[in-house]
Motif scaffolding. Sequence first.
Motif, PDB file in Angstrom:
ATOM      1  N   TYR A 140      27.591  -6.142 -21.027  1.00  8.86           N
ATOM      2  CA  TYR A 140      28.080  -5.000 -21.810  1.00  8.86           C
ATOM      3  C   TYR A 140      27.052  -4.587 -22.866  1.00  8.86           C
ATOM      4  N   LEU A 141      26.309  -5.559 -23.393  1.00  7.33           N
ATOM      5  CA  LEU A 141      25.326  -5.282 -24.433  1.00  7.33           C
ATOM      6  C   LEU A 141      24.290  -4.261 -23.967  1.00  7.33           C
ATOM      7  N   PHE A 142      23.832  -4.378 -22.722  1.00 10.79           N
ATOM      8  CA  PHE A 142      22.823  -3.451 -22.191  1.00 10.79           C
ATOM      9  C   PHE A 142      23.348  -2.019 -22.178  1.00 10.79           C
ATOM     10  N   PHE A 143      24.556  -1.832 -21.631  1.00  6.05           N
ATOM     11  CA  PHE A 143      25.097  -0.483 -21.502  1.00  6.05           C
ATOM     12  C   PHE A 143      25.491   0.122 -22.850  1.00  6.05           C
ATOM     13  N   ILE A 144      26.046  -0.693 -23.730  1.00  6.57           N
ATOM     14  CA  ILE A 144      26.495  -0.153 -25.008  1.00  6.57           C
ATOM     15  C   ILE A 144      25.304   0.142 -25.921  1.00  6.57           C
ATOM     16  N   THR A 145      24.193  -0.561 -25.735  1.00  4.83           N
ATOM     17  CA  THR A 145      22.991  -0.252 -26.514  1.00  4.83           C
ATOM     18  C   THR A 145      22.435   1.106 -26.122  1.00  4.83           C
TER      19      THR A 145
ATOM     20  N   GLN B 184      31.164   4.106 -21.016  1.00  3.66           N
ATOM     21  CA  GLN B 184      30.689   4.767 -22.231  1.00  3.66           C
ATOM     22  C   GLN B 184      29.274   5.316 -22.051  1.00  3.66           C
ATOM     23  N   PHE B 185      28.431   4.546 -21.373  1.00  8.57           N
ATOM     24  CA  PHE B 185      27.065   4.995 -21.120  1.00  8.57           C
ATOM     25  C   PHE B 185      27.055   6.256 -20.253  1.00  8.57           C
ATOM     26  N   LEU B 186      27.818   6.234 -19.181  1.00 12.55           N
ATOM     27  CA  LEU B 186      27.859   7.389 -18.275  1.00 12.55           C
ATOM     28  C   LEU B 186      28.453   8.623 -18.954  1.00 12.55           C
ATOM     29  N   PHE B 187      29.387   8.409 -19.864  1.00 15.48           N
ATOM     30  CA  PHE B 187      30.048   9.521 -20.553  1.00 15.48           C
ATOM     31  C   PHE B 187      29.073  10.341 -21.401  1.00 15.48           C
ATOM     32  N   GLN B 188      28.051   9.698 -21.944  1.00 13.71           N
ATOM     33  CA  GLN B 188      27.112  10.379 -22.835  1.00 13.71           C
ATOM     34  C   GLN B 188      26.099  11.255 -22.085  1.00 13.71           C
ATOM     35  N   LEU B 189      25.821  10.914 -20.828  1.00 12.97           N
ATOM     36  CA  LEU B 189      24.713  11.552 -20.120  1.00 12.97           C
ATOM     37  C   LEU B 189      24.818  13.076 -20.002  1.00 12.97           C
ATOM     38  N   PRO B 190      25.988  13.646 -19.666  1.00 11.92           N
ATOM     39  CA  PRO B 190      26.061  15.109 -19.567  1.00 11.92           C
ATOM     40  C   PRO B 190      25.713  15.817 -20.876  1.00 11.92           C
ATOM     41  N   PHE B 191      26.021  15.203 -22.003  1.00 14.50           N
ATOM     42  CA  PHE B 191      25.751  15.847 -23.289  1.00 14.50           C
ATOM     43  C   PHE B 191      24.268  15.793 -23.631  1.00 14.50           C
ATOM     44  N   LEU B 192      23.587  14.735 -23.174  1.00 13.21           N
ATOM     45  CA  LEU B 192      22.131  14.702 -23.324  1.00 13.21           C
ATOM     46  C   LEU B 192      21.481  15.762 -22.433  1.00 13.21           C
ATOM     47  N   MET B 193      22.031  15.951 -21.246  1.00 11.30           N
ATOM     48  CA  MET B 193      21.522  17.001 -20.354  1.00 11.30           C
ATOM     49  C   MET B 193      21.688  18.375 -20.991  1.00 11.30           C
ATOM     50  N   LYS B 194      22.773  18.572 -21.717  1.00 15.93           N
ATOM     51  CA  LYS B 194      23.063  19.866 -22.337  1.00 15.93           C
ATOM     52  C   LYS B 194      21.983  20.269 -23.331  1.00 15.93           C
TER      53      LYS B 194
ATOM     54  N   SER C  33      21.494  13.319 -34.236  1.00 16.79           N
ATOM     55  CA  SER C  33      20.345  14.002 -34.821  1.00 16.79           C
ATOM     56  C   SER C  33      20.345  15.491 -34.509  1.00 16.79           C
ATOM     57  N   PHE C  34      20.999  15.861 -33.409  1.00 13.39           N
ATOM     58  CA  PHE C  34      21.105  17.275 -33.030  1.00 13.39           C
ATOM     59  C   PHE C  34      22.486  17.838 -33.374  1.00 13.39           C
ATOM     60  N   HIS C  35      23.185  17.115 -34.286  1.00 11.00           N
ATOM     61  CA  HIS C  35      24.457  17.579 -34.863  1.00 11.00           C
ATOM     62  C   HIS C  35      25.611  17.625 -33.869  1.00 11.00           C
ATOM     63  N   TYR C  36      25.537  16.813 -32.815  1.00 12.97           N
ATOM     64  CA  TYR C  36      26.696  16.618 -31.931  1.00 12.97           C
ATOM     65  C   TYR C  36      27.412  15.349 -32.396  1.00 12.97           C
ATOM     66  N   PHE C  37      28.099  15.437 -33.525  1.00 18.16           N
ATOM     67  CA  PHE C  37      28.715  14.247 -34.112  1.00 18.16           C
ATOM     68  C   PHE C  37      29.993  13.826 -33.387  1.00 18.16           C
ATOM     69  N   ALA C  38      30.716  14.774 -32.811  1.00 17.22           N
ATOM     70  CA  ALA C  38      32.028  14.472 -32.235  1.00 17.22           C
ATOM     71  C   ALA C  38      31.923  13.568 -31.007  1.00 17.22           C
ATOM     72  N   VAL C  39      30.922  13.825 -30.166  1.00 14.81           N
ATOM     73  CA  VAL C  39      30.808  13.075 -28.906  1.00 14.81           C
ATOM     74  C   VAL C  39      30.572  11.577 -29.141  1.00 14.81           C
ATOM     75  N   PRO C  40      29.581  11.183 -29.949  1.00 25.65           N
ATOM     76  CA  PRO C  40      29.405   9.742 -30.205  1.00 25.65           C
ATOM     77  C   PRO C  40      30.611   9.105 -30.895  1.00 25.65           C
ATOM     78  N   ALA C  41      31.270   9.887 -31.759  1.00 25.26           N
ATOM     79  CA  ALA C  41      32.442   9.340 -32.457  1.00 25.26           C
ATOM     80  C   ALA C  41      33.618   9.146 -31.511  1.00 25.26           C
ATOM     81  N   LEU C  42      33.686   9.955 -30.471  1.00 26.33           N
ATOM     82  CA  LEU C  42      34.792   9.884 -29.515  1.00 26.33           C
ATOM     83  C   LEU C  42      34.572   8.795 -28.465  1.00 26.33           C
ATOM     84  N   THR C  43      33.325   8.463 -28.201  1.00 29.37           N
ATOM     85  CA  THR C  43      32.989   7.529 -27.118  1.00 29.37           C
ATOM     86  C   THR C  43      33.668   6.162 -27.219  1.00 29.37           C
TER      87      THR C  43
END
Length: 533
Positions: A153-158, A216-226, A169-179
Motif C-alpha cells: 500500500y505504501l508504494f501506491f499511496i506515495t 486511490q492512485f488510479l483515481f488521481q490519474l484523470p485529473f493529472l491528464m486534465k 500546486s495547480f489549485h485543484y485542492f478538492a480532488v486530493p482532499a476527497l481521495t
Amino acid sequence: MPAASIEVTQEKGSKKSGLLGASLVFSVMTMLSRVLGLARDILIASFAGATANADAFFIAFKVPQFLRRLFAEGAFSQAFVPVLSEYRSLKSFDDVKLLVDKVAACLGFSVFLVATLAVVAAPVVATLFAPGFVSDPAKFDLTVDLMRITFPYLFFITLTGFAGAVLNSFHYFAVPALTPIILNLWLIVAAVYGAQFFVEPVYALAFGVLLAGITQFLFQLPFLMKINLLPSPKLDYKDPGVIQVMTLMVPALFGVSVSQLNLLLDTVIASFLPTGSVSWLYYSDRLMELPLGVFAIAVSTVILPSLSRKHATLSKEEFSHTLDWGIRMILFISIPASVALFFLAEPILISLFQYGQLGAHDVHMSSLSLQAYSLGLLPMMLIKVLASGFYARKNTKTPVKVGIVAMVANMVFNLMLAVPLHLYLGIGFVGLALATGLSSLLNAGLLLFFLLRRGVFSFRASTLSLLLRILIASILMGLAIFFGLQEANAWSEMTWVGRITQLLIFVLGGLSVYLIVVGSLGLRLRHFRVHSG
C-alpha cells in the motif's frame, strides 16, 4: 485546452477565491473523508475491539501510514511543492512537465524498493516497531502476516500523495482532499462484507488497505491528464530539480513529521504495556486526527504554495501576512476544539465506539488518553503551519534541528510520565499521550521563536486581541459543557440514537456558545483576511 491556459485559469480562480475559500473547500472535502473514517473506525471497534488481534492490525496499518506521511504528504510534499512553485514562476511549462516526470520516477522507484524490503523483512520491521509483541508469538506472527499485506500500500499511496502535491500546486485542492474517502470506503466494505471470508477478520482489513492504495492512485490519474501533467516516468537522480527536492526532503523527514514520529514511538512503548494499550491510543488518536486533518493540514496545504511564490517573488510583507493568517485560523479552531475534546472525551467515545467488542472499560481508558492528547492539540496544529514558513523558504535545517530536540524531549517526557503512571496507576499509555503534547509544545515554540528572531515573520497588532477573545469564548464554552454534563442522561444506558442525539446537542450547543461569545467580543470575518490589520 492548452496547459498554459489551464494554468492561467487556475491562477485567476485562486485569486478570486483567496486562501480562506481554498481552505474551506479543502476542509469540506476532508471533513467528508473524516466522517467516513469515523464510520470505518466504529465498525472496526465493533468487531475487533481492543483485543490482541486489533493491536496487531493497528501496528500493521500504522507503520506504512507513518511512512506514507513521510514520503507522500509530509517531508516530500514540503520539499517538492516549493521547487515546483519556483519552476512554475520562473520556467516554462515544458520544464515543469520534465520535473514532474523525473520526480515521479525517482520517488516511485525509491519507495518500491522500501516497500519490497519491508515485505521481505517483515519480522524485522515488526520487531522494530512492536518489540513488546515478541513475547507473544501468536500476536507477533499475526502482525508479520498483516504487514506483508499492508506494506505494498505504501508504494501506491506515495504516488497518490505525489499526484496530490501536483494538483494542489495547480489549485485543484478538492480532488486530493476527497481521495482519502476511498480508503475509508474499502475498509468499511472489508469490515462489513470481507471479514466473513477469513478465519481471522483483521485479514480482510489488511487487504482492504492494499486495495484502497491501488484505487486511490488510479483515481488521481484523470485529473493529472486534465492539466497535461500525467507523468511519463524518466529515472534521473542527477537532474538538478530532483537533487534539489531530495536535498530538501532528507532533513525534512524529521522536521515536518516529528509529531508522527512521536506518535509512532508511543506505539513502540505501548507494545510493552498491557494488551489494549495500542488500541486505546489508536481510537483516541483517530479523534485527534479529525481537527488535525480537517483544519491544520488544510491550512498548511493551502498556504504552502502561496508562501513559496511570495518568497520566490521577494514579497516579504505578504509572506508574513499569509503566515499570520494561518496562525489565526489555527487559534480560532484549535483552542475551542481542545476544550470540547477534553470535556466530551468519554461521551464521544461512548457514542461512537462502545458497541460490540469494545466495552465500557476500553472506552474509559481510551477517553483518558484522548483528554491527554487534547491538551497538546494547539501546538500539534501550529507545527503544521509554522513548518510551512520554513519549507516555503527552502530552509530545512532549522525544522530538522527543532525536530530532533523535540524527539529527544519526547523520550524524556515518556520516561518521566509513562513509567510512573504505569507503575502506580496502571495507565502508562496516558503518560505517552501527555508526553506527545509536551514535546509538540516545545517544537511549536521553537519554530515560532526562530521565525520571529530571523525577521521573516511578525504578528500583526490585532492577533493578540483576537487570541484573548478566543480564550474567553473557549473558557465560557467549556463551563457551559461542564455544567451541562452534570444534568445529562447516563450515556451508557442510552440507545445509539439517544447517544448521538445528546452528543449533537452538546456539540452544537458548545459551538453556539463559542460563536456567540466570540462574536459579541467583536471578532469579525475581516480578522481572517490575509491583508486585514
